[in-house]
Design a protein around this motif. Structure first.
Motif, PDB file in Angstrom:
ATOM      1  N   GLY A 279      -2.543   9.924  35.416  1.00 27.47           N
ATOM      2  CA  GLY A 279      -3.182   8.968  34.532  1.00 27.47           C
ATOM      3  C   GLY A 279      -3.726   7.775  35.299  1.00 27.47           C
ATOM      4  N   PHE A 280      -4.323   6.838  34.587  1.00 27.04           N
ATOM      5  CA  PHE A 280      -4.881   5.643  35.210  1.00 27.04           C
ATOM      6  C   PHE A 280      -4.890   4.494  34.217  1.00 27.04           C
ATOM      7  N   ALA A 321      -7.656   3.086  29.802  1.00 23.42           N
ATOM      8  CA  ALA A 321      -6.463   3.779  30.291  1.00 23.42           C
ATOM      9  C   ALA A 321      -6.360   5.167  29.677  1.00 23.42           C
ATOM     10  N   ALA A 322      -5.728   6.061  30.409  1.00 27.60           N
ATOM     11  CA  ALA A 322      -5.442   7.413  29.922  1.00 27.60           C
ATOM     12  C   ALA A 322      -4.239   7.947  30.680  1.00 27.60           C
ATOM     13  N   GLU A 330      -3.730  14.641  26.678  1.00 29.75           N
ATOM     14  CA  GLU A 330      -3.619  13.278  27.171  1.00 29.75           C
ATOM     15  C   GLU A 330      -3.860  12.293  26.038  1.00 29.75           C
ATOM     16  N   VAL A 331      -3.275  11.103  26.163  1.00 30.93           N
ATOM     17  CA  VAL A 331      -3.573  10.000  25.269  1.00 30.93           C
ATOM     18  C   VAL A 331      -4.435   9.002  26.041  1.00 30.93           C
ATOM     19  N   TYR A 332      -5.281   8.288  25.329  1.00 34.38           N
ATOM     20  CA  TYR A 332      -6.163   7.319  25.984  1.00 34.38           C
ATOM     21  C   TYR A 332      -6.359   6.114  25.068  1.00 34.38           C
ATOM     22  N   VAL A 382      -6.221  10.873  21.189  1.00 32.87           N
ATOM     23  CA  VAL A 382      -5.564  11.929  21.945  1.00 32.87           C
ATOM     24  C   VAL A 382      -6.561  13.073  22.121  1.00 32.87           C
ATOM     25  N   LYS A 383      -6.609  13.604  23.333  1.00 33.21           N
ATOM     26  CA  LYS A 383      -7.434  14.773  23.642  1.00 33.21           C
ATOM     27  C   LYS A 383      -6.513  15.930  23.995  1.00 33.21           C
ATOM     28  N   THR A 384      -6.861  17.100  23.513  1.00 30.93           N
ATOM     29  CA  THR A 384      -6.056  18.277  23.836  1.00 30.93           C
ATOM     30  C   THR A 384      -6.946  19.507  23.818  1.00 30.93           C
TER      31      THR A 384
END
Length: 839
Positions: A279-280, A321-322, A330-332, A382-384
């Motif tokens: 993540g970042f 951020a993610a 991932e969540v962002y 959220v991406k999946t």
């Protein structure tokens, strides 16, 4: 100017000393092994030092052997590597292989790069651009790097002095959709009213977003209502935030105009680091200050003591951020907040004016209008991936608020007991969008098929809050003007808290019929709680004859519902017409004043877009894109001219309100816009020197249809939307605008020179005459020297030859000065210096 040349000469001499450099060269290919033209390769610590690949994918330039080199191409994964470790051949991988793949504006296919889209897209690398320009705010920066984008800084236009009305292809500020990371950005709560382009429109405050937080800007120059939303008639601007994780970058800058005013100061800090595993988080903070300018005419009778830019001081921050939370999930989140304090002088009240109290201001006074602008937003989701479908669930909230006060003023109806400052009220806008989207790429259908669909639910809120009583009340029963001079406050009867909802469904299909021919079809249905439903469609196609030449085109429909501000805004404000100060009222269309004139209820704008163009790589390093367009907008919403208190229908009502004139929002006319965008770029290497040249231009023509009124307003067309208002609309963009730029890099030194051409503009003044502003050419220069890979210095100037628009009679212009806000503005030359530091 002599001192500037001396400094630049010193920099040039120093650039060849003690350089431990190597000459790097190589080939960059895609996954099939074909060379990729236009890939950016640059030094990380000095983004203006670099080059691009030729048509065959080759590159070369010199750099310190220990420097980090960045290889970046939209749609592919970015590579960072020490210069001495770069291999001679590099294969780029599509970002579609990663969950956080970039989605290029204009296409929802993550298997398509920006050069493969069927419509025109400008991609502006912010780090490269900002390192070679002194512009502090987004609107003014885009004014000089994107020819189809126009923004003029206003003077004496209340809140518009702090949010430049910006247009794409000369259309309305509210006809361009702004996205951040592909998510809808909320608009400003400001309605442009006095002396501005885009009057009667609301726009998006791009200056609320720190430029240091942005990696790149994508400008889709084509109607996109069927893809992104009904208000994307002119196109889409997508701001893509940084997600680098390489520590701290600090930029310090200052500048001043050649007249010794308009001083600027800028400090921004960007910090990125890894967040968890894979993540970042990237955080940006910014402080900006811009001083007043004053270009009041000298030795002439004038109505204003101050004509020029307003004072502005602001600060804010943004975060992106993610973080992965599971395999393929991932969540962002991204968002930020900003606060901007602005001060602008209204027109002068002379000592013997009946709006003055000599005991308070024996020499007259200049009301100082204060705008405090608060803006904040948060987007999270959220991406999946589910059975091959990439799914994105998101919620985005944004809020914008203007609070007004005025000092160095008075309420003449209170006499000698009047306060000299008042709180005048506020307006605000908020937006919440919840969206769910899914897309999937089928490699086995023809040469590839991408399907995307989704839904969005939006809640819009618009409100007005009243000021303190003394800011608006007349305590003399009409004997003398009441309310705060300069900015009478909003009244309790102006207060509103309006809401509406919108639900949308979209389907977007793209397929490669062959490896040379692609077709994209999109459809979008939207339903507004106050305007009903609409369906918009788009079809686009691109055919690649060879790697060197392709044609592209699209047709689409568009729709824009009246904004809540256009439906509900109301106020009594002070305007100056040919030097005469008067109170005007803006009344909503459901008011008694509007009904007395038979003013029709607002309805939606409808649009049709068509574009056709080509892209060509003529030689190694030489590329050309040409795109023609046609935009037809029916029932365009504008602000009418002023119906005065001698009007037989509403004159008595205006006198009861102690105002001289009334204006309304209305669907007044149809417009037809045709134009051409041209971009020619060439990169050439000579030993260790790299030259990059470009010519980018926009040719734009707008035609206005007949004025549409009702039976009761027949014969009042010249008031309803007369020639003066029509010329303001036509002047939203020069008929032609071209930029020519030459960039050169050699070892530690890089330089830029840019010529900006603006064609003539015509406006009607208050006396009914035509003010002709002749065509103009301005010149910008900048030089950047990298002392070390972590420290660079930029020195430059904008409009270095101090070019101004054509002078006019200040007694007849909208501003009360020699010039209205046209072309490149009227501040003259501006010189600046900047330091960039990396830790």
């Amino acid at each position: 100017m002599r001192h500037l040349i001396t400094l630049l000469s010193i920099l040039l001499l120093n650039s060849v000393v003690y350089a431990k450099e190597i000459n790097i060269s190589g080939l960059i290919t895609d996954e099939s092994g074909e060379g990729i033209p236009g890939v950016m390769i640059f030094e990380k610590a000095n983004s203006s030092h670099g080059t691009t690949t030729t048509f065959s994918g080759k590159y070369q330039f010199s750099v310190d052997e220990e420097s980090i080199v960045v290889i970046r191409y939209i749609g592919y994964q970015t590579i960072e590597m020490k210069a001495k470790d770069l291999p001679s051949s590099i294969k780029l991988e599509l970002e579609a292989q990663e969950l956080e793949a970039i989605e290029i504006v204009g296409t929802r296919s993550q298997n398509r790069t920006v050069t493969e889209t069927p419509v025109a897209i400008d991609v502006i690398d912010l780090e490269n651009v900002t390192s070679a320009t002194g512009q502090l705010d987004m609107n003014q920066l885009l004014q000089y790097v994107a020819p189809s984008f126009n923004a003029q800084r206003q003077s004496g236009a209340d809140g518009s002095d702090h949010v430049d009305p910006a247009t794409l292809r000369g259309l309305g500020p509210d006809q361009t959709l702004v996205l951040i990371n592909g998510k809808r950005r909320h608009q400003s709560s400001l309605v442009n009213l006095i002396g501005t382009r885009g009057r009667g429109n609301t726009g998006t405050d791009l200056n609320a977003i720190p430029m240091a937080a942005i990696e790149r800007i994508e400008i889709l120059r084509d109607g996109a209502s069927a893809q992104y939303g009904s208000d994307a008639i002119a196109g889409v601007i997508n701001l893509v935030l940084k997600k680098n994780t390489d520590g701290v970058a600090v930029n310090l800058g200052t500048g001043i105009n050649s007249e010794g005013d308009g001083e600027t100061a800028n400090v921004d800090v960007n910090y990125g680091t890894e967040l968890g595993e894979g993540g970042f988080i990237n955080v940006t903070g910014q402080y900006q200050h811009r001083g007043r300018t004053n270009r009041v005419p000298q030795n002439q009778e004038v109505f204003r003591t101050y004509v020029g830019d307003a004072l502005s001081t602001g600060y804010g921050g943004f975060v992106n951020a993610a973080m992965p939370i599971a395999d393929k999930t991932e969540v962002y989140a991204f968002g930020g907040a900003s606060f901007r304090h602005g001060e602008s002088y209204a027109w002068t009240r002379e000592a013997d004016d009946d709006r003055n109290i000599p005991e308070i201001y024996p020499n007259g006074f200049d009301p100082n209008i204060i705008s405090d602008i608060t803006d904040y937003s948060l987007s999270a989701g959220v991406k999946t991936e589910l059975k091959g479908w990439k799914v994105d669930l998101n919620n985005t909230f944004g809020h914008n608020e203007f609070k007004y006060s005025v000092d160095q003023t008075l309420n003449a109806s209170l006499g000698v007991n009047s306060p000299t400052s008042f709180y005048s009220g506020k307006h605000y806008l908020s937006q919440n969008v919840t969206g769910l989207g899914a897309s999937k790429f089928y490699s086995g259908f023809l040469n590839g098929l991408n399907v995307a669909f989704g839904s969005e639910f939006r809640i819009d809120t618009y409100g007005i809050g009243a000021g303190e009583e003394g800011s608006y009340k007349d305590y003399s029963n009409g004997q003398v003007p009441g309310g705060a001079q300069g900015f009478p406050g909003f009244r309790p009867k102006n207060e509103i808290d309006a809401h509406r909802t919108n639900i949308a469904f979209y389907l977007d299909v793209e397929t490669d019929i062959t490896d040379k021919w692609m077709i994209a079809v999109a459809g979008r249905y939207e339903n507004y709680s106050d305007f009903g439903g609409t369906f918009n469609g788009k079809i686009a196609s691109r055919y690649e004859f060879s790697k060197a030449f392709a044609i592209r085109g699209a047709v689409s429909t568009g729709f824009r519902a009246p904004s809540l501000a256009q439906k509900h805004y109301s106020s009594i404000f002070t305007d100056v017409v040919g030097g005469e100060t008067m109170e005007k009222v803006i009344a909503p269309n459901d008011s008694e004043l509007a009904k007395a004139l038979g003013m029709p209820e607002l309805k939606q704008e409808k649009a049709f877009n068509a574009s056709l163009g080509f892209t060509a790589n003529l030689l190694d390093g030489l590329s050309l894109t040409v795109d023609g367009y046609y935009v037809a907008i029916d029932d365009r919403i504008v602000l009418t001219g002023a119906f005065t208190d001698d009007d037989p229908d509403i004159g008595d009502e205006l006198k009861k309100l102690n105002v001289s004139a009334a204006q309304f929002f209305t669907n007044a006319l149809d417009t037809r816009t045709v134009g051409l965008d041209v971009v020619l770029a060439y990169t050439h290497h000579i030993n260790l020197h790299t030259f990059t040249t470009s010519i980018a231009g926009n040719i734009n023509r707008m035609e206005l249809g007949d004025i549409t009124t009702n039976e009761k307003l027949a014969g009042k067309e010249d008031i309803y939307f007369g020639e003066r208002e029509q010329m303001f609309l036509l002047a939203s963009a020069p008929n032609t605008k071209f930029n020519f730029s030459l960039n050169h890099s050699y070892k530690k030194l890089s330089s830029m020179i840019r010529l900006n051409h603006f064609s003539s503009v015509e406006l009607m003044d208050w006396d009914g005459g035509i003010d002709h502003y002749g065509s103009r050419m301005t010149t910008d220069i900048a030089m950047t020297y990298s002392f070390t890979p972590k420290l660079k210095w930029t020195l430059g100037g904008n409009n270095i030859f101090n070019v101004y628009p054509s002078k006019q009679d200040p007694l007849s212009t909208e501003t009360g000065g020699y010039w209205d806000p046209v072309q490149m503005g009227f501040n003259g030359a501006y010189f600046y210096t900047k330091f960039g530091i990396n830790f």
